[in-house]
Motif scaffolding. Structure first.
Motif, PDB file in Angstrom:
ATOM      1  N   GLY A   1      13.279   3.079  -5.048  1.00  0.00           N
ATOM      2  CA  GLY A   1      12.899   4.361  -5.115  1.00  0.00           C
ATOM      3  C   GLY A   1      11.590   4.604  -5.921  1.00  0.00           C
ATOM      4  N   ARG A   2      11.790   4.230  -6.911  1.00  0.00           N
ATOM      5  CA  ARG A   2      10.559   4.475  -7.944  1.00  0.00           C
ATOM      6  C   ARG A   2       9.573   3.307  -8.283  1.00  0.00           C
ATOM      7  NH1 ARG A   2      14.414   6.994 -12.480  1.00  0.00           N
ATOM      8  NH2 ARG A   2      15.785   7.962 -10.913  1.00  0.00           N
ATOM      9  N   GLY A   3       9.782   2.203  -7.356  1.00  0.00           N
ATOM     10  CA  GLY A   3       8.807   1.123  -7.825  1.00  0.00           C
ATOM     11  C   GLY A   3       8.854   0.466  -8.851  1.00  0.00           C
ATOM     12  N   VAL A   4       9.582   0.567  -9.768  1.00  0.00           N
ATOM     13  CA  VAL A   4       9.688   0.044 -11.045  1.00  0.00           C
ATOM     14  C   VAL A   4      10.097  -1.379 -11.194  1.00  0.00           C
ATOM     15  CG1 VAL A   4      10.652   0.448 -13.476  1.00  0.00           C
ATOM     16  CG2 VAL A   4       9.998   2.153 -12.228  1.00  0.00           C
ATOM     17  N   THR A   5       9.286  -2.372 -11.862  1.00  0.00           N
ATOM     18  CA  THR A   5       9.828  -3.612 -11.876  1.00  0.00           C
ATOM     19  C   THR A   5      10.032  -4.151 -13.430  1.00  0.00           C
ATOM     20  OG1 THR A   5       7.638  -4.386 -12.038  1.00  0.00           O
ATOM     21  CG2 THR A   5       8.638  -4.609  -9.776  1.00  0.00           C
ATOM     22  N   ASP A   6      10.022  -3.401 -14.372  1.00  0.00           N
ATOM     23  CA  ASP A   6       9.911  -3.712 -15.667  1.00  0.00           C
ATOM     24  C   ASP A   6      11.335  -2.921 -16.151  1.00  0.00           C
ATOM     25  OD1 ASP A   6       9.849  -3.934 -18.266  1.00  0.00           O
ATOM     26  OD2 ASP A   6       7.898  -2.567 -18.501  1.00  0.00           O
ATOM     27  N   PHE A   7      12.081  -3.930 -16.675  1.00  0.00           N
ATOM     28  CA  PHE A   7      13.453  -3.455 -16.980  1.00  0.00           C
ATOM     29  C   PHE A   7      13.426  -2.547 -18.423  1.00  0.00           C
ATOM     30  CE2 PHE A   7      14.685  -7.734 -15.195  1.00  0.00           C
ATOM     31  CZ  PHE A   7      15.140  -7.406 -14.426  1.00  0.00           C
TER      32      PHE A   7
ATOM     33  N   ALA B   1      -0.314 -10.883  -3.616  1.00  0.00           N
ATOM     34  CA  ALA B   1      -1.175 -10.815  -2.463  1.00  0.00           C
ATOM     35  C   ALA B   1      -2.287 -11.809  -2.723  1.00  0.00           C
ATOM     36  CB  ALA B   1      -1.587  -9.365  -2.388  1.00  0.00           C
ATOM     37  N   ILE B   2      -2.635 -12.625  -2.026  1.00  0.00           N
ATOM     38  CA  ILE B   2      -4.032 -13.662  -2.253  1.00  0.00           C
ATOM     39  C   ILE B   2      -4.823 -13.141  -1.207  1.00  0.00           C
ATOM     40  CG2 ILE B   2      -2.859 -15.495  -3.423  1.00  0.00           C
ATOM     41  CD1 ILE B   2      -2.278 -16.713  -0.701  1.00  0.00           C
TER      42      ILE B   2
ATOM     43  N   GLN C   1       7.955  -8.420   0.528  1.00  0.00           N
ATOM     44  CA  GLN C   1       6.752  -8.061   1.485  1.00  0.00           C
ATOM     45  C   GLN C   1       6.943  -6.427   1.802  1.00  0.00           C
ATOM     46  OE1 GLN C   1       6.483 -10.402   5.392  1.00  0.00           O
ATOM     47  NE2 GLN C   1       7.907 -11.511   4.344  1.00  0.00           N
ATOM     48  N   VAL C   2       8.066  -5.873   1.906  1.00  0.00           N
ATOM     49  CA  VAL C   2       8.336  -4.617   2.278  1.00  0.00           C
ATOM     50  C   VAL C   2       7.725  -3.803   0.948  1.00  0.00           C
ATOM     51  CG1 VAL C   2       9.470  -2.833   2.942  1.00  0.00           C
ATOM     52  CG2 VAL C   2       9.745  -5.024   4.124  1.00  0.00           C
TER      53      VAL C   2
ATOM     54  N   ARG D   1       2.208  -0.300  -2.801  1.00  0.00           N
ATOM     55  CA  ARG D   1       0.719  -0.308  -3.042  1.00  0.00           C
ATOM     56  C   ARG D   1       0.440   1.023  -2.225  1.00  0.00           C
ATOM     57  NH1 ARG D   1      -2.707  -5.517  -3.010  1.00  0.00           N
ATOM     58  NH2 ARG D   1      -1.640  -6.413  -4.657  1.00  0.00           N
ATOM     59  N   LEU D   2       0.926   1.275  -1.109  1.00  0.00           N
ATOM     60  CA  LEU D   2       0.382   2.326  -0.130  1.00  0.00           C
ATOM     61  C   LEU D   2       0.853   3.589  -1.127  1.00  0.00           C
ATOM     62  CD1 LEU D   2       1.470   0.586   3.086  1.00  0.00           C
ATOM     63  CD2 LEU D   2      -0.842   1.349   2.512  1.00  0.00           C
ATOM     64  N   ARG D   3       1.993   3.787  -1.333  1.00  0.00           N
ATOM     65  CA  ARG D   3       2.364   4.973  -2.051  1.00  0.00           C
ATOM     66  C   ARG D   3       1.403   5.114  -3.172  1.00  0.00           C
ATOM     67  NH1 ARG D   3       8.751   5.335  -3.717  1.00  0.00           N
ATOM     68  NH2 ARG D   3       9.404   4.759  -1.514  1.00  0.00           N
TER      69      ARG D   3
END
Ligand code: SAH
Ligand code: SF4
Length: 377
Positions: A39-45, A70-71, A144-145, A151-153
């Motif tokens: 929902g929020r794109g958070v990866t940091d616990f 992404a290379i 990938q999704v 990124r696009l958001r």
């Protein structure tokens, strides 16, 4: 240490609930964590503030939320964008897959990869020419999704409250040959706590692995596209070699099961690549119409996208139009897929990524078994 930690992109809601239960935590944590990640794109616990302080401090030792790297990131003149992504377990980027973003006025589609290369060796496909390296894991598909969406958001490319409205499994690989990882990935795409996509907006494209088409129908509700490319077995054997194992009569019967039965689906989308002088004349159009007549079908014609050494050509515009008219006048709903992103080799069938250490295997040497998916139905 990252190799001992679980990448949470690889777990669907049920898998995540089990992950927490095994560690003495409430299964409800799965929903909370998914809301942060998807929902929020958070990866940091540390930023997941509705988890207890104790859990937040313990999580980094057991888990991570690691998107692919992404290379390369290329933008086509028509707005199509292609990412070259290093898979999760392959940070050296010796292998890489491609994901393609296709923005339109009212929708934005991401075309995702399911395998590094492909073993099925269709005669007109650049990915097939490379052979197969390996299947992508669940985290590598979902990553990938996630990467594209967030990124696009971040760039403000929104359609309502989301960046991606549609997902198609039409990138590198045959998704049903990676069934075990496909199913949990689809569940995360459809889950309200995941990407929350509607079932009509997630499409799996297959060259016709019949047993898995049946399993998919029973296990997950998504749209199905079938790569037909020829209206008879002689020609299809040549273009799509898996046809020798699952010939047209079996394939069409599986399509009928997909649209029939108790949880019937509206239609199957049939894909047909137009190859000049090979499958594009009046006779093929007539036979194709005969095959699709009286079936809930939509036909999508894909003018061949060339790549070096393919040995095929795209028919000219007039021929493409005539082929479409022949189908249309016989009552088949037919569209022509507009080529997008061909200036960056991002069009259908042009995706090559990087496939190293490939085993150039032909499908006949690859035992195609029906395996249970990792998560129960
Ligand atoms: N393996 C799956 C999905 C990936 S390919 C499948 O075959 O369905 C997505 C679509 O692109 C398929 O319909 C495939 O046949 C088509 N395709 C492959 N190579 C192509 C090319 N060079 N030009 C146009 N379409 C192509
Ligand atoms: Fe594989 Fe699909 Fe290409 Fe055939 S068209 S080789 S199944 S990716």
């Amino acid at each position: 240490m990252s190799d001992t930690r679980v990448n949470l992109f690889g777990l669907d809601r049920e898998g995540l609930a089990a992950f927490f239960a095994e560690r003495g935590e409430s299964a409800f944590r799965a929903k909370q964590v998914m809301r942060w990640i998807y929902g929020r794109g958070v990866t940091d616990f540390a930023a997941m503030t509705d988890l207890s302080k104790d859990l937040r401090s313990r999580l980094p030792d057991m888990a991570e939320v690691r998107p692919p790297v992404a290379i390369d990131d290329r933008l086509s003149g028509d707005g199509t964008r292609k990412w070259l992504l290093a898979p999760d377990e392959d940070p050296s980027a010796a292998n890489a897959v491609e994901a393609v973003y296709i923005p339109e006025t009212d929708r934005a589609t991401l075309c995702v990869s399911s395998q590094i290369g492909c073993a099925l060796d269709c005669s007109f496909c650049a990915t097939g020419k490379q052979g197969l390296n390996r299947n992508l894991g669940v985290a590598e598909i979902v990553g990938q999704v996630w990467l594209a969406e967030h990124r696009l958001r971040g760039e403000g490319r929104l359609y309502g409250n989301r960046a991606l409205t549609n997902i198609v499994f039409m990138g590198m690989g045959e998704p049903l040959a990676n069934y075990r990882n496909l199913v949990p990935a689809l569940r995360i795409l459809l889950d309200d706590y995941g990407f929350g996509l509607s079932k009509r907006r997630v499409t799996v494209s297959t060259s016709g692995l019949v047993p898995f088409m049946d399993r998919l129908r029973e296990e997950v509700d998504v749209a199905l596209a079938v790569s037909l490319h020829a209206p008879d077995d002689t020609l299809r054997d040549e273009l799509v070699p898996i046809n020798r194992k699952y010939p047209l009569a079996e394939l069409m019967a599986a399509c009928d099961r997909y649209t029939g039965g108790k949880d019937r689906r509206a239609h199957v989308v049939y894909e047909y690549v137009l190859l000049a002088g090979v499958n594009d004349d009046e006779r093929h159009a007539r036979a194709l119409a005969g095959l699709l007549r009286n079936r809930p079908a939509k036909l999508n014609l894909i003018p061949f996208n060339p790549f070096p050494g393919s040995g095929y050509e795209r028919p000219d515009e007039g021929r493409i139009r005539r082929f479409q008219d022949r189908l249309y006048e016989r009552g088949i709903r037919t569209t022509v897929r507009r080529t997008r992103g061909d200036d960056i080799d991002a069009a259908c069938g042009q995706l090559v990524g990087r496939v190293r250490d490939r085993q150039k295997r032909h499908f006949r040497e690859v035992p195609i078994k029906v395996e249970p998916s990792t998560v129960g139905a």
